[in-house]
Design an enzyme around this catalytic site. Structure first.
Site, short mmCIF file in Angstrom:
data_model
loop_
_atom_site.label_atom_id
_atom_site.label_comp_id
_atom_site.label_asym_id
_atom_site.label_seq_id
_atom_site.Cartn_x
_atom_site.Cartn_y
_atom_site.Cartn_z
N LYS A 169 0.85 -1.20 0.00
CA LYS A 169 0.00 0.00 0.00
C LYS A 169 0.88 1.24 0.00
O LYS A 169 1.94 1.27 0.65
CB LYS A 169 -0.90 -0.02 1.24
CG LYS A 169 -1.97 1.08 1.24
CD LYS A 169 -2.89 0.96 2.47
CE LYS A 169 -3.95 2.03 2.49
NZ LYS A 169 -4.81 1.95 3.69
N SER A 199 -9.68 2.15 2.79
CA SER A 199 -8.77 2.86 1.92
C SER A 199 -7.78 1.96 1.17
O SER A 199 -7.19 2.39 0.19
CB SER A 199 -7.97 3.88 2.74
OG SER A 199 -7.17 3.22 3.71
N SER A 259 -9.99 -0.21 6.96
CA SER A 259 -9.40 -0.04 5.63
C SER A 259 -8.75 -1.27 5.03
O SER A 259 -8.43 -1.28 3.85
CB SER A 259 -8.36 1.10 5.66
OG SER A 259 -9.03 2.33 5.66
#
Lengths: 469, 476, 97
Positions: free
Chosen positions: B77, B152, B176
């Site tokens: 990420k 996210s 997330s």
């Protein structure tokens, strides 16, 4: 004008004498080449986190103990948020809610009167970057960023500039003696902000804060100037505003920097990256037990030993000498005279520190004892002082050699008698009460002995022989 | 074209050990698939040259037979700091930021000889629930490309669900990892707060953020977690624990396990189809010797409020360092420092981020800090106590991961509250620092994945993998 | 419709050091109000705990040894700094000194 009372509170920031920074593992050292003692934590690079310096916590605790504070055993930190380029994270890590020490005091003495000045709290935090300014740009050096600080907040317990100065001297002394900080105001490792208000009643007046004053004596001048300004304002029917001011050394007055915003909005909240650290009793006790002998305790020891109060203060003002005197088992009056006199002169001349010389405490004790027992006189000490400082030569041997080399009393008597015979005019002058005769003859004695004569003894012999004429 | 990436990590490992393939084959296949599926927009930055070079270097070395992750491609990420690989947080603010240090998890990934394929798309600074706040455009759901991936960690979910890369790292502040895992039908674990070092994770809500694995199945998730955990002296919130193998209980049965389902998790806010799937799970549990009870748990319905206050407050402070002074974007032609701040942050941050920072600054200002922030921390404490109470009696708390399935990429764009509401079922876990895992538990009539959320007590990840794996098998 | 005043928006924007342009302000008036209404719900929540939970997993900080140090070359850090002069980071002139 005289019925105004001045009230003073002081905030002091001191940098702690650690090896590394408070919340980062870079080196605590600034003033040299910019941006060398830094790493990603100091630059607040995205993703970095703070870590806690054990020794920084220990020094904060030590300062709190030295200032007679109650200790908050649970060490926690908060974020103080504000935007400024010298604050890389956009917040300072500090202790807003639970300072490490609270409700302390220090005792000061002004004109023979003792007074306790309350310490509201002492907390641990971190320093900011150093900035320099040109016309349109400013330049940042991050070396100072993150240096451990303690902030000591006094109660508004001081009522004139003398007390304020005494308080600062006392703080400085305590922090120096406990090796918490080197407290150099000129280099910025100790900084003072002074809150001053005046009032005719018991209700405190509106206070102003004068920031970053450069020396303790300037603090005194700034307080006088600011109190005077406030009184003039009030007498002129104007109001005192809550302001931040600075002291202009040359003009001897304070100058407005900014009016304080309604309640400084620092958006404090607990720092989530630092779980609590509990100070164990064993740790606190160890710090207490290892605490250096505090200056007031030393003062008492010196005075009790019979050292003149003027010399006592000279010793306290010179931590190197004061530390050297610790634990010495000999005549402290003689010891302090030697240290403040010939030995200080030697150190100044050679730009050395005591610990860099060969004068061990053992050697020094032997020396003092020899002087104390009158085995040697000051003259002999002066002759051998350089050798004592610079070589490992045995002190007993040195003294023996020096004595052998020195004039015996008989030798000196012979020389005095000879000179009296050779200078009948001076004898005549003496009889007529002219002082210069003695001076001249003493000079001749010193010349003849190439300075080896003990002046006191020579003087005594001379007077004795002259009176026999 | 070989399809090695469709194999399990165990099978791939056997091929590597047998020297039938090398890591180069795997890496090249990854980039081929990423190229073929570029419309998924899973990645912000690819690490292609370096990854292939590293794979070639590994191909010369002996395979570590005991290290199943040796030579396995991984996606990271884009809020995790990677040395020499651009790390943007999906923000214009960091569009050209190239870190000079590795996050602790990246050091661990590298030590295990995994190969970093690239940095995945996400909500800007992890603020959002659909990855649509990304400066680089939203990633798409591989199950239906007109649907959101969730967020996210949308890019990580997208690339694992699309089988472009077998495993990925995500981060989870209020769901997330788990919520996008649910929307895309993969397995995502948010470990206990403190399990995994946050050093190098670009902070959103420091007291809630946690890095975790996103994988195609439960076993591989446990495997990846094995390498991520550990006390880190650079992160004082990381916790010292005895080393354990998170796969060790996988395969054991669930006889006697006690499960609580809070009424709020099956209330009317949840779609009927999702409740239906959860009911099916309850049947399986009961058939296999576990007990399930519906319970009333306090504060769950108020978690969004305290989440908003705590995250926006912490974020307003965490993102203060993006000021144009030291790194990242700086607005040009600013005459004063104040101008530089206001312009840099105006131009560098997207709308969602700006909104949350503004509200967060307000919540901490003056007396508000007490009214909002302190009170939120009190409720947070009470919620944690409430969970503790239940974990004395129950092994796990179950519920759905989301209230609906993934919605359309162009839906719900206008409501600033929607992104918080999407995570309402998964936020409580972050508040109490608990571990939570999403596993797929079925699909709706449009084939959209539905996720099961399993919550364990602190440091109970191994037992969570046990029950998750058991159910994964039964639900196949 | 319920919304913040322009002044309120500008105040929070200043706290956050974010510029707000005239054409955006109206949207902020509405959007921020929605979020503030949300967080205002906290005032009605009754809570039995008075302790603040700062970090969710109970444990203590472990302290770092003062003697262990580490520096990073400024030339490394400099790569990401928007403006430098020599070894310094450069910014527009700071006021309020």
């Amino acid at each position: 004008m005289n019925d105004y009372k001045t009230t003073i509170g002081i905030e002091v920031h001191c940098e702690l004498k650690t090896n590394s920074k408070m919340f980062s593992d870079s080196i605590n050292n600034y003033g040299g080449v910019a941006n060398v003692n830094i790493n990603e934590v100091d630059f607040a690079l995205p993703g970095t986190l703070p870590c806690m310096n054990e020794y920084g916590i220990e020094l904060g605790l030590k300062a709190a103990l030295a200032l007679n504070c109650e200790i908050n055993k649970k060490v926690v930190f908060d974020r103080k948020n504000y935007f400024y380029p010298d604050l890389p994270k956009g917040y300072q890590i500090t202790q807003a809610r639970n300072p490490i020490g609270v409700n302390g005091y220090v005792e000061i003495e002004v004109d023979g009167v003792k007074k306790k000045i309350g310490i509201h709290d002492i907390h641990i935090e971190e320093d900011t970057c150093k900035s320099t300014h040109a016309e349109t740009k400013s330049y940042l050096d991050f070396n100072r960023n993150g240096v451990p600080l303690i902030e000591i907040v006094s109660e508004p317990d001081m009522s004139n500039e003398k007390e304020a100065m005494a308080y600062l001297e006392k703080l400085r002394e305590l922090l120096l003696y406990t090796n918490v900080s080197d407290c150099k105001m000129e280099e910025g490792s100790m900084r003072c902000d002074v809150n001053v208000s005046v009032s005719k009643t018991d209700k405190l007046g509106t206070r102003t804060e004068t920031k970053n004053i450069g020396s303790i004596s300037s603090v005194g001048r700034a307080i006088l100037a600011e109190a005077k300004r406030q009184i003039e304002e009030l007498e002129a029917g104007r109001e005192i505003l809550e302001e931040t001011r600075r002291f202009d050394e040359k003009k001897d007055c304070t100058i407005l920097m900014r009016v304080k915003e309604t309640g400084n909005d620092y958006r404090y909240f607990p720092e989530p990256n630092l779980p609590p650290y509990t100070l164990e009793d064993s740790f606190i006790n160890r710090v207490k037990e290892n605490m250096e002998v505090l200056p007031d305790v030393r003062r008492k020891t010196y005075l009790d030993a019979g050292i003149h109060p003027v010399n006592v203060e000279k010793i306290i003002a010179n931590k190197e000498i004061s530390d050297y005197l610790l634990g010495l088992n000999c005549n402290l009056v003689i010891a302090s005279n030697l240290l403040l006199g010939e030995i200080s002169a030697y150190l100044n001349k050679t730009e050395k520190k005591l610990e860099e010389t060969k004068l061990s405490k053992e050697k020094f004790t032997v020396l003092v004892n020899k002087l104390d027992s009158k085995e040697i006189n000051n003259q002999i000490f002066k002759e051998i002082v350089d050798t004592l400082m610079e070589t490992e030569e045995d002190i007993n041997k040195l003294v023996e050699n020096q004595k052998a080399n020195a004039l015996s009393e008989t030798d000196l008597t012979n020389i005095v008698e000879k000179l009296i015979l050779e200078n009948p005019e001076s004898v005549e002058d003496y009889k007529q009460g002219k002082d210069r005769a003695i001076k001249y003859l003493m000079g001749q004695i010193m010349k003849e002995t190439r300075g080896k004569a003990d002046p006191a003894l020579a003087n005594q012999l001379l007077l004795q022989k002259l009176s026999e004429q | 074209m070989n399809n090695y990436l469709d194999l399990s990590i165990k099978e791939i490992h056997e091929l590597l050990v047998a020297k039938k393939i090398t890591p180069v084959d795997l890496v090249e296949e990854c980039y081929t698939r990423i190229g073929e599926n570029s419309d998924l927009n899973s990645f912000i930055t690819l690490n292609k040259t370096e990854a292939i070079e590293y794979a070639r270097k590994l191909a010369e070395e002996e395979v570590e037979v005991d290290n199943l992750l040796w030579g396995i491609p991984i996606a990271i990420k884009d809020n995790i700091s990677t040395k020499n690989i651009r790390t943007t947080c999906a923000s214009k603010m960091l569009e050209n930021y190239v870190p000079i240090y590795d996050a602790t998890v990246i050091e661990k990934v590298k030590a295990a000889k995994m190969i970093i394929i690239g940095k995945t798309n996400m909500d800007e600074f992890a603020m959002g629930s659909a990855s649509r706040t990304s400066y680089f455009g939203a990633p798409k759901n591989p199950v239906d490309k007109t649907k959101i991936t969730g967020g996210s960690s949308g890019g990580s979910a997208s690339c694992v669900a699309g089988n472009l890369v077998p495993i990925a790292l995500g981060s989870d502040t209020g769901g997330s990892i788990r919520q996008p895992a649910s929307y895309t039908g993969i397995v995502g674990m948010k470990p206990t707060y403190g399990r995994v070092s946050r050093y190098g994770l670009i902070a959103y809500g420091s007291s809630l953020d946690q890095i975790g694995p996103m994988t195609r199945n439960v076993y591989e998730n446990a495997l990846l977690l094995n390498t991520l955990v550990g006390k880190d002296k650079k992160d004082l919130t990381s916790v010292e624990r005895e080393k354990e193998d998170f796969t060790r209980l996988i395969g054991k049965n669930i006889d006697g396990m006690k499960i609580a389902i809070p009424e709020f998790f099956v209330s009317s806010i949840v779609s009927p189809i999702i409740i239906e799937k959860l009911n099916h799970v309850v049947e399986i549990l009961k058939e296999n010797g576990a007990t399930v009870e519906y319970v009333d748990m306090k504060y769950l319905d108020q978690v969004v409020t305290i989440y908003q206050i705590i995250t926006m407050g912490e974020a307003s402070s965490n993102l203060a360092r993006f000021d144009g002074v030291k790194f990242g974007y700086r607005a040009e032609n600013s005459e004063s420092v104040e101008d530089m701040y206001a312009n840099t942050r105006y131009e560098g941050f997207g709308t969602e981020v700006k909104r949350r920072i503004m509200v967060g600054s307000y919540l901490l200002s003056g007396e508000n800090a007490k009214i909002y922030y302190d009170k939120a921390l009190m409720i947070r404490n009470a919620l944690k106590q409430e969970f503790n109470k239940f974990f004395e009696k129950y092994d796990f708390v179950f519920g759905p991961t989301t209230t609906t399935v993934a919605y359309g990429l162009d839906e719900n764009l206008d409501d600033p509250r929607k992104s918080f509401m999407d995570d309402t079922l998964v936020m409580p876990v972050n508040m109490a620092g608990l571990p939570g895992i999403n596993i797929p538990m079925g699909k709706d009539s449009d084939n959209m994945p539905i996720g099961l959320h399993i919550i364990g007590a602190h440091f109970e990840e191994a037992r969570m993998y046990q029950i998750a794996s058991f159910l994964e098998n039964k639900l196949k | 419709m319920d919304k913040l005043t322009k002044e309120e928006v500008l105040h929070v924007a200043h706290l956050a050091r974010i510029k707000v342009t005239d054409d955006e302000i109206e949207k902020y008036q509405v959007d921020l109000k929605k979020l503030l209404d949300d967080v205002d719900k906290i005032k009605d929540i009754e809570v039995e705990s008075s302790e603040l939970l700062v970090t969710p997993v109970e444990h203590e900080s472990i302290l770092r040894n003062d003697q262990d140090t580490r520096s990073v070359d400024f030339n490394e850090i400099k790569k990401n700094v928007p403006a430098t002069t020599g070894n310094f980071v450069e910014v527009p002139v700071m006021v309020n000194e």
